[in-house]
Design a protein around this motif. Structure first.
Motif, short mmCIF file in Angstrom:
data_model
loop_
_atom_site.label_atom_id
_atom_site.label_comp_id
_atom_site.label_asym_id
_atom_site.label_seq_id
_atom_site.Cartn_x
_atom_site.Cartn_y
_atom_site.Cartn_z
N ALA A 72 0.99 -1.44 0.07
CA ALA A 72 0.15 -0.35 -0.36
C ALA A 72 1.04 1.18 -0.04
N PHE A 73 2.10 1.02 0.86
CA PHE A 73 2.48 2.50 0.78
C PHE A 73 3.55 2.25 -1.05
N ARG A 74 3.76 1.63 -1.33
CA ARG A 74 4.59 2.24 -2.86
C ARG A 74 3.88 1.87 -3.89
N ASN A 75 2.66 1.93 -3.24
CA ASN A 75 1.14 2.13 -4.35
C ASN A 75 0.37 3.81 -4.22
N THR A 76 0.67 3.88 -3.24
CA THR A 76 0.39 5.41 -2.18
C THR A 76 1.18 6.33 -3.23
N VAL A 77 3.08 6.05 -2.73
CA VAL A 77 4.02 7.07 -3.43
C VAL A 77 3.99 7.03 -5.54
N ILE A 78 3.71 6.16 -6.06
CA ILE A 78 3.07 5.92 -7.27
C ILE A 78 2.04 6.53 -7.46
N TRP A 79 0.53 7.24 -6.99
CA TRP A 79 -0.31 7.28 -6.90
C TRP A 79 0.03 8.68 -6.34
N THR A 80 0.88 9.26 -5.82
CA THR A 80 1.05 10.57 -4.82
C THR A 80 2.09 11.08 -6.55
N ILE A 81 2.76 10.23 -7.29
CA ILE A 81 3.60 11.68 -7.63
C ILE A 81 2.71 11.75 -9.08
N MET A 82 2.28 10.40 -10.04
CA MET A 82 0.91 10.87 -10.89
C MET A 82 0.27 11.77 -10.35
N CYS A 83 -0.43 12.14 -9.43
CA CYS A 83 -1.13 13.11 -8.78
C CYS A 83 -0.61 14.74 -9.29
N VAL A 84 0.39 14.45 -8.72
CA VAL A 84 1.55 15.74 -8.41
C VAL A 84 2.20 16.25 -10.10
N ILE A 85 1.78 15.52 -10.85
CA ILE A 85 2.05 15.63 -12.12
C ILE A 85 0.88 16.03 -12.76
N PHE A 86 0.57 14.96 -13.10
CA PHE A 86 -1.15 15.47 -14.13
C PHE A 86 -2.20 15.77 -14.36
N PRO A 87 -2.93 16.00 -13.27
CA PRO A 87 -3.37 16.63 -13.10
C PRO A 87 -3.40 18.69 -12.95
N PHE A 108 -17.50 25.99 -21.98
CA PHE A 108 -16.74 24.52 -21.89
C PHE A 108 -16.23 24.48 -20.08
N ARG A 109 -16.17 25.62 -19.61
CA ARG A 109 -15.24 25.10 -18.04
C ARG A 109 -16.19 24.67 -17.29
N ALA A 110 -17.82 25.46 -16.88
CA ALA A 110 -18.34 23.84 -16.92
C ALA A 110 -18.31 23.01 -16.82
N ILE A 111 -18.33 22.17 -18.34
CA ILE A 111 -18.74 20.96 -18.10
C ILE A 111 -17.66 20.38 -18.13
N PHE A 112 -16.32 20.87 -18.06
CA PHE A 112 -14.33 20.51 -17.32
C PHE A 112 -15.23 20.58 -15.72
N TYR A 113 -15.63 21.30 -15.36
CA TYR A 113 -15.64 21.18 -13.80
C TYR A 113 -16.49 20.70 -12.68
N LEU A 114 -17.46 20.40 -13.89
CA LEU A 114 -18.92 19.76 -14.12
C LEU A 114 -17.71 17.93 -12.48
N PRO A 115 -17.21 16.80 -13.14
CA PRO A 115 -16.54 15.83 -12.35
C PRO A 115 -16.76 16.11 -11.04
N VAL A 116 -16.06 17.66 -10.67
CA VAL A 116 -15.73 17.63 -9.76
C VAL A 116 -16.79 17.61 -8.42
N VAL A 167 -6.43 7.35 -14.16
CA VAL A 167 -7.73 8.10 -15.47
C VAL A 167 -8.68 8.01 -14.65
N ALA A 168 -9.71 7.64 -13.46
CA ALA A 168 -10.88 7.97 -13.72
C ALA A 168 -10.57 8.83 -12.64
N TYR A 169 -9.26 9.10 -11.26
CA TYR A 169 -9.82 10.23 -10.46
C TYR A 169 -9.23 11.16 -11.66
N LEU A 170 -8.60 11.26 -12.46
CA LEU A 170 -8.16 12.02 -12.99
C LEU A 170 -8.53 13.09 -13.88
N TRP A 171 -9.59 12.21 -14.27
CA TRP A 171 -11.10 12.88 -15.11
C TRP A 171 -11.65 13.45 -13.65
#
Length: 299
Positions: A72-87, A108-116, A167-171
């Motif tokens: 879980a620690f390794r997965n969390t590190v990988i997840w954090t790195i991806m979250c800091v870069i891609f979103p 378009f702003r509303a469409i991209f913000y809607l998933p939040v 990918v789902a989290y990024l969306w």
């Protein structure tokens, strides 16, 4: 009324106005946090009236005997790195694009913000259907394009499950970064932009030397929030995979929940939560101090 009395009255008024918010914070934030720290040194199943003190036994167990913690620690590190870069990166690109004078840009702003604003568990349910290897949306699209060889068991393959969940989290999360960057772009001096254009600067140089420095504070906020959000990732992982397959998407926050609410070992669950809290503090505080010193040096 003397100046000293006016200062005293202002401080009293400030205390009175802040007291309700501070009281709520102490009861619903600080006290539970301290209680978790205390619980991490105890043994408790959630029902027994006694909470025997076990010292560092819970920490010793998760560090040396728990077979899932380090996964879980390794997965969390990988997840954090991806979250800091891609979103932040995708959010910045969207903000720069939607800050231009475009047709229906507010739409378009509303469409991209809607998933939040959609509940993460609802997002997980929707993406779980799209990822279905037999009847999902992605399977249908690839089949219609005669790319059946590309069809994967997106959530069942331990080699790609973590990235499929991301990918789902990024969306869902990229719209939040976009809005923060859009707010930061309003502080970019158009006078400096026009001056740079007159001097012959291209778009890249304008972005590098004018826009990006003006976004430094916004970028700090986005990165800090991205780190905090990534380290406590739970809802979307729980809804899509529950930590599987073979613990390949297990996260520290999810494993703390599993220990406490499913295995009924609240002491070990609390210990994992404390470790997660310490990791967050160890990352965020030095970064904020470094950013502050860098800004002070430039001023």
């Amino acid at each position: 009324m003397s100046f000293r009395n006016r200062i005293y009255d202002a401080r009293v008024q400030a205390v009175i106005l802040l007291a309700p918010a501070m009281l709520i914070y102490l009861i619903f934030a600080l006290y539970p946090m301290l209680n978790v720290v205390v619980l991490s040194f105890q043994k408790w199943n959630g029902l027994a009236p006694e909470r025997p003190f076990v010292g560092l036994a819970n920490y010793q167990y998760i560090f040396t005997q728990d077979p899932v913690f380090w996964v879980a620690f390794r997965n969390t590190v990988i997840w954090t790195i991806m979250c800091v870069i891609f979103p932040p990166m995708v959010g910045l690109l969207l903000a720069l694009s939607l800050n231009q004078k475009l047709f229906a840009r507010n739409t378009f702003r509303a469409i991209f913000y809607l998933p939040v604003i959609i509940a993460p568990i609802a997002v997980a349910t929707m993406w779980k259907w799209m990822y279905d290897p037999f009847f999902g949306l992605f399977t249908e699209i690839l089949t219609s394009m005669h790319l059946q060889d590309w069809i994967q068991d997106w959530l069942g393959d331990k080699d790609i499950a973590l990235y499929s969940v991301f990918v789902a989290y990024l969306w869902q999360s990229v719209g939040f970064s976009m809005v923060l960057f859009l707010a930061g772009l309003q502080n970019v001096s158009q006078t400096l932009v026009e001056a740079a254009r007159i001097d012959g600067a291209g778009r890249w140089n304008i972005f590098r030397y004018v826009t990006l420095p003006a976004l430094r504070t916004t970028l700090t906020i986005v990165l800090v929030l991205s780190v905090i959000s990534s380290l406590k990732a739970f809802d979307i992982v729980y809804g899509l995979t529950g930590g599987g397959p073979a613990q390949s998407t297990q996260m520290l926050a999810l494993w703390a929940f599993t220990q406490a609410m499913q295995i009924f070992d609240f002491g070990r669950g609390a210990a994992i939560s404390v470790v997660l809290l310490l990791i967050t503090i160890a990352i965020v505080i030095p970064y904020l101090r470094w950013t502050q010193k860098h800004e002070e040096a430039e001023q």
